[in-house]
Design an enzyme around this catalytic site. Structure first.
Site, PDB file in Angstrom:
ATOM      1  N   LYS A  28       1.042  -1.249   0.006  1.00  0.00           N
ATOM      2  CA  LYS A  28      -0.034   0.090  -0.011  1.00  0.00           C
ATOM      3  C   LYS A  28       0.740   1.208  -0.188  1.00  0.00           C
ATOM      4  CE  LYS A  28      -1.759   1.618   4.062  1.00  0.00           C
ATOM      5  NZ  LYS A  28      -1.381   3.018   4.181  1.00  0.00           N
ATOM      6  N   ASN A  29       2.061   1.218   0.838  1.00  0.00           N
ATOM      7  CA  ASN A  29       2.609   2.468   1.075  1.00  0.00           C
ATOM      8  C   ASN A  29       3.761   2.709  -0.293  1.00  0.00           C
ATOM      9  OD1 ASN A  29       1.128   3.011   3.360  1.00  0.00           O
ATOM     10  ND2 ASN A  29       2.619   2.549   4.648  1.00  0.00           N
ATOM     11  N   CYS A 122      -4.688  12.596  12.786  1.00  0.00           N
ATOM     12  CA  CYS A 122      -5.652  11.399  13.054  1.00  0.00           C
ATOM     13  C   CYS A 122      -5.441  10.467  14.074  1.00  0.00           C
ATOM     14  CB  CYS A 122      -4.994  10.338  11.608  1.00  0.00           C
ATOM     15  SG  CYS A 122      -3.337   9.557  11.764  1.00  0.00           S
ATOM     16  N   ARG A 127       0.175  14.769  12.679  1.00  0.00           N
ATOM     17  CA  ARG A 127       0.642  14.550  11.556  1.00  0.00           C
ATOM     18  C   ARG A 127       1.188  15.615  10.708  1.00  0.00           C
ATOM     19  NH1 ARG A 127      -0.892   9.300  10.174  1.00  0.00           N
ATOM     20  NH2 ARG A 127       0.822   9.214   8.831  1.00  0.00           N
ATOM     21  N   ASP A 313       4.596   0.707  11.736  1.00  0.00           N
ATOM     22  CA  ASP A 313       3.310   0.068  11.304  1.00  0.00           C
ATOM     23  C   ASP A 313       3.017  -1.421  11.957  1.00  0.00           C
ATOM     24  OD1 ASP A 313       3.479   1.584   8.175  1.00  0.00           O
ATOM     25  OD2 ASP A 313       2.871   2.399  10.119  1.00  0.00           O
ATOM     26  N   ARG A 405      -8.634  -0.120   4.684  1.00  0.00           N
ATOM     27  CA  ARG A 405      -7.856   0.865   4.093  1.00  0.00           C
ATOM     28  C   ARG A 405      -6.441   0.275   3.623  1.00  0.00           C
ATOM     29  NH1 ARG A 405      -7.304   6.495   6.819  1.00  0.00           N
ATOM     30  NH2 ARG A 405      -5.897   6.570   5.220  1.00  0.00           N
TER      31      ARG A 405
HETATM   32  C1  EPZ Z   1       4.156   6.934   6.120  1.00  0.00           C
HETATM   33  O1  EPZ Z   1       3.475   7.906   6.793  1.00  0.00           O
HETATM   34  C2  EPZ Z   1       3.178   5.583   6.392  1.00  0.00           C
HETATM   35  N1  EPZ Z   1       2.152   6.031   5.186  1.00  0.00           N
HETATM   36  C3  EPZ Z   1       2.643   5.567   7.272  1.00  0.00           C
HETATM   37  O2  EPZ Z   1       1.993   4.365   7.258  1.00  0.00           O
HETATM   38  C4  EPZ Z   1       3.947   5.173   8.455  1.00  0.00           C
HETATM   39  O3  EPZ Z   1       3.394   4.921   9.584  1.00  0.00           O
HETATM   40  C5  EPZ Z   1       4.951   6.272   8.324  1.00  0.00           C
HETATM   41  O4  EPZ Z   1       5.256   6.655   7.025  1.00  0.00           O
HETATM   42  C6  EPZ Z   1       6.347   6.130   8.965  1.00  0.00           C
HETATM   43  O5  EPZ Z   1       6.848   4.899   8.493  1.00  0.00           O
HETATM   44  C7  EPZ Z   1       2.562   6.009   3.774  1.00  0.00           C
HETATM   45  O6  EPZ Z   1       3.568   5.699   3.470  1.00  0.00           O
HETATM   46  C8  EPZ Z   1       1.012   6.383   2.953  1.00  0.00           C
HETATM   47  P1  EPZ Z   1       6.314  10.539   8.168  1.00  0.00           P
HETATM   48  P2  EPZ Z   1       4.072   9.578   6.602  1.00  0.00           P
HETATM   49  O7  EPZ Z   1       6.099  11.446   7.439  1.00  0.00           O
HETATM   50  O8  EPZ Z   1       4.831   9.657   5.626  1.00  0.00           O
HETATM   51  C9  EPZ Z   1       7.104  13.359  11.790  1.00  0.00           C
HETATM   52  C10 EPZ Z   1       0.101   2.920   7.747  1.00  0.00           C
HETATM   53  O9  EPZ Z   1      -0.246   2.470   8.791  1.00  0.00           O
HETATM   54  N2  EPZ Z   1       6.890  14.319  10.495  1.00  0.00           N
HETATM   55  O10 EPZ Z   1       7.479   9.391   7.754  1.00  0.00           O
HETATM   56  O11 EPZ Z   1       2.976  10.380   6.899  1.00  0.00           O
HETATM   57  C11 EPZ Z   1       5.619  12.857  12.006  1.00  0.00           C
HETATM   58  O12 EPZ Z   1       4.822  13.339  12.637  1.00  0.00           O
HETATM   59  C12 EPZ Z   1       0.651   4.301   7.753  1.00  0.00           C
HETATM   60  O13 EPZ Z   1       0.173   2.310   6.532  1.00  0.00           O
HETATM   61  C13 EPZ Z   1       7.297  15.646  10.802  1.00  0.00           C
HETATM   62  O14 EPZ Z   1       7.566  16.143  11.964  1.00  0.00           O
HETATM   63  O15 EPZ Z   1       4.781   9.535   7.915  1.00  0.00           O
HETATM   64  C14 EPZ Z   1       6.056  11.428  12.507  1.00  0.00           C
HETATM   65  O16 EPZ Z   1       6.570  11.468  13.972  1.00  0.00           O
HETATM   66  C15 EPZ Z   1       0.268   4.889   8.955  1.00  0.00           C
HETATM   67  N3  EPZ Z   1       7.096  16.681   9.762  1.00  0.00           N
HETATM   68  C16 EPZ Z   1       7.395  11.209  11.813  1.00  0.00           C
HETATM   69  O17 EPZ Z   1       7.806  12.426  11.604  1.00  0.00           O
HETATM   70  C17 EPZ Z   1       6.736  16.416   8.478  1.00  0.00           C
HETATM   71  O18 EPZ Z   1       6.729  17.091   7.543  1.00  0.00           O
HETATM   72  C18 EPZ Z   1       7.456  10.105  10.800  1.00  0.00           C
HETATM   73  O19 EPZ Z   1       6.554  10.792   9.720  1.00  0.00           O
HETATM   74  C19 EPZ Z   1       6.217  15.101   8.336  1.00  0.00           C
HETATM   75  C20 EPZ Z   1       6.548  13.939   9.271  1.00  0.00           C
END
Ligand code: EPZ
Length: 426
Positions: A28-29, A122, A127, A313, A405
């Protein structure tokens, strides 16, 4: 119009050891940012091994509002951006799926403008997208936030240096956005502290197959030489390592013996290492993993961190497993410190867990008991399914649209391993 998923529940009769083999679907990701990348291509792209998920259909719906004609047959999607006038991703769609933010980088690079609703938070926590915007601004985009929308524009993106590391490590979709946009920037872009998740690598390899020039995929240091255009591509998506881990834990929590096929063990090193630490027998083949349980599960402390560490995840599913070990363990989530919505529901099934900041302090119990529980987010709902498979008696899990999802026909996969699980209308 509002989006109203069908209200369905799972009814599970637990205590049956799972046996047999099952195939993993596509990731998915990886699929979501790769579908969004059709916006940057000069012609139609074809993606194979795409899982049939609610999030994939949501992304296709969003892309349609952005001028993309798409169709799917047997997991093969063809996506063609035929009209490049639209540049706005509405709140109505973005609020359903945070990954909608992945359209911003391609829109900016190809159309010079992107208006995307701020994704909001969420169930798993706050996020933010500050790192996405930092990277796109570094490439020369003008970005304002107005009325809950990101308004970004750039006549021509220019290569730049950007550090994408945040407090909790790098950003997966942020790296996807900036890497994709940099492919059409003039000059060289260096992304430091880039995410190195296999899904980011898969997107990068697809972009390279489209003519992009990217070095360092799989590391935290990416170097992208801008090109004038990215041509069409026909590309097969990697298997879903998170689904594979979920199915492995289903086998283990029911004390069964299962082979997971069509998966890539080298994407799952940290997970397999932890499974071995619990005393489970793990055998790896080129694209299959075999597990069997012969002794009581040993507890093991686990920290969810960015790749190649243990994935956040899989944290909820792992917490469910730790509730049935022979001792005490601490599960920590350093990526999403509040990603513990599953804990209160596991407590209702007889688990012994105490929350403490970004940790769950778990004391193993001899067994869980079936109960009525509520799904709250994608991976929490998977954790409840796993607990229900192990529990004595009947477990009913409400609001299973959360599961749909990110898991393709999970109940069918589990049933082919011998589980007693059915999906019924509420
Ligand atoms: C991706 O989300 C995945 N989703 C998530 O999977 C996964 O949990 C996550 O990466 C971490 O591996 C998809 O790929 C569609 P991040 P993403 O930006 O990109 C902080 C699932 O269950 N952050 O890597 O949104 C954030 O708050 C989903 O399949 C900032 O501070 O996650 C978090 O603490 C849920 N500023 C950390 O970084 C930003 O601009 C990692 O977030 C972006 C993120």
């Amino acid at each position: 119009m509002g989006y109203a998923p069908p209200m369905e529940k799972f009814v599970i009769h637990g205590g049956i050891p799972l046996r047999g083999s099952v195939r993993v679907s596509g990731s998915k990701n990886a699929a979501l940012p790769m579908m969004a990348a059709c916006l940057i291509a000069s012609g139609p792209i074809r993606l194979r091994n795409v899982p049939d998920l609610a999030d994939v259909r949501t992304m296709a719906g969003l892309l349609q509002t952005l001028g993309v004609v798409s169709n799917v047959q047997g997991g093969v999607w063809s996506l063609h951006a035929v009209d490049d006038q639209a540049c706005r991703a509405d709140y109505e769609l973005v609020r359903q799926m945070r990954a909608s933010i992945c359209v911003l980088g391609p829109l900016l690079a190809r159309r010079g403008r992107g208006v995307v609703s701020l994704p909001g938070g969420c169930q798993i926590g706050h996020r933010p997208i500050d790192l996405h915007l930092k990277g796109l601004r570094a490439l020369g985009a003008e970005i304002q936030i107005e009325n809950g929308y990101v308004i970004a524009s750039a006549r021509q993106l220019r290569g730049a240096y950007v550090h994408l590391g945040g407090e909790q490590g790098s950003t997966v979709t942020g790296t996807c956005n900036v890497m994709t946009a940099a492919c059409l920037a003039k000059g060289t872009t260096v992304i430091d502290a880039a995410a190195s998740e296999p899904e980011v690598v898969d997107l990068g390899e697809m972009l390279v197959a489209m003519g992009a020039r990217i070095e360092g995929l799989g590391t935290s240091h990416l170097v992208i030489q801008g090109v004038d255009e990215l041509h069409p591509v026909d590309y097969a998506i990697i298997p879903d390592r998170i689904e594979a881990a979920t199915l492995l834990i289903a086998a283990i929590i029911t004390r069964g013996s299962v082979t997971i096929e069509q998966c890539l063990p080298h994407h799952m090193g940290a997970i397999l290492d932890k499974l071995r630490e619990t005393g489970v027998e793990v055998k790896c083949h080129r694209n299959a993993i075999q597990v069997s349980v012969t002794a009581p599960l040993k507890p093991c402390d686990t920290r969810a961190v960015p790749y190649p560490g243990f994935p956040t995840d899989v944290q909820a599913q792992w917490t469910a497993l730790m509730t049935l070990t022979s001792g005490r363990s601490v599960v920590t989530d350093k990526v999403f410190p509040n990603r513990f919505m599953h804990v209160s529901e596991l407590l209702r099934m007889g688990a012994d867990i105490r929350r403490d900041g970004d940790c769950a302090l778990i004391t193993g119990v001899p067994q869980l008991s079936g109960a009525e529980v509520m799904a709250s987010d994608l991976r929490a709902s998977a954790a409840l399914v796993l607990a229900g498979l192990a529990a004595q008696g009947q477990t009913t899990i409400h609001r299973m649209y959360h599961l749909d999802r990110g898991y393709e026909q999970l109940e069918a996969k589990l049933r082919c391993l011998g589980a007693d699980v059915v999906r019924v209308p509420e």
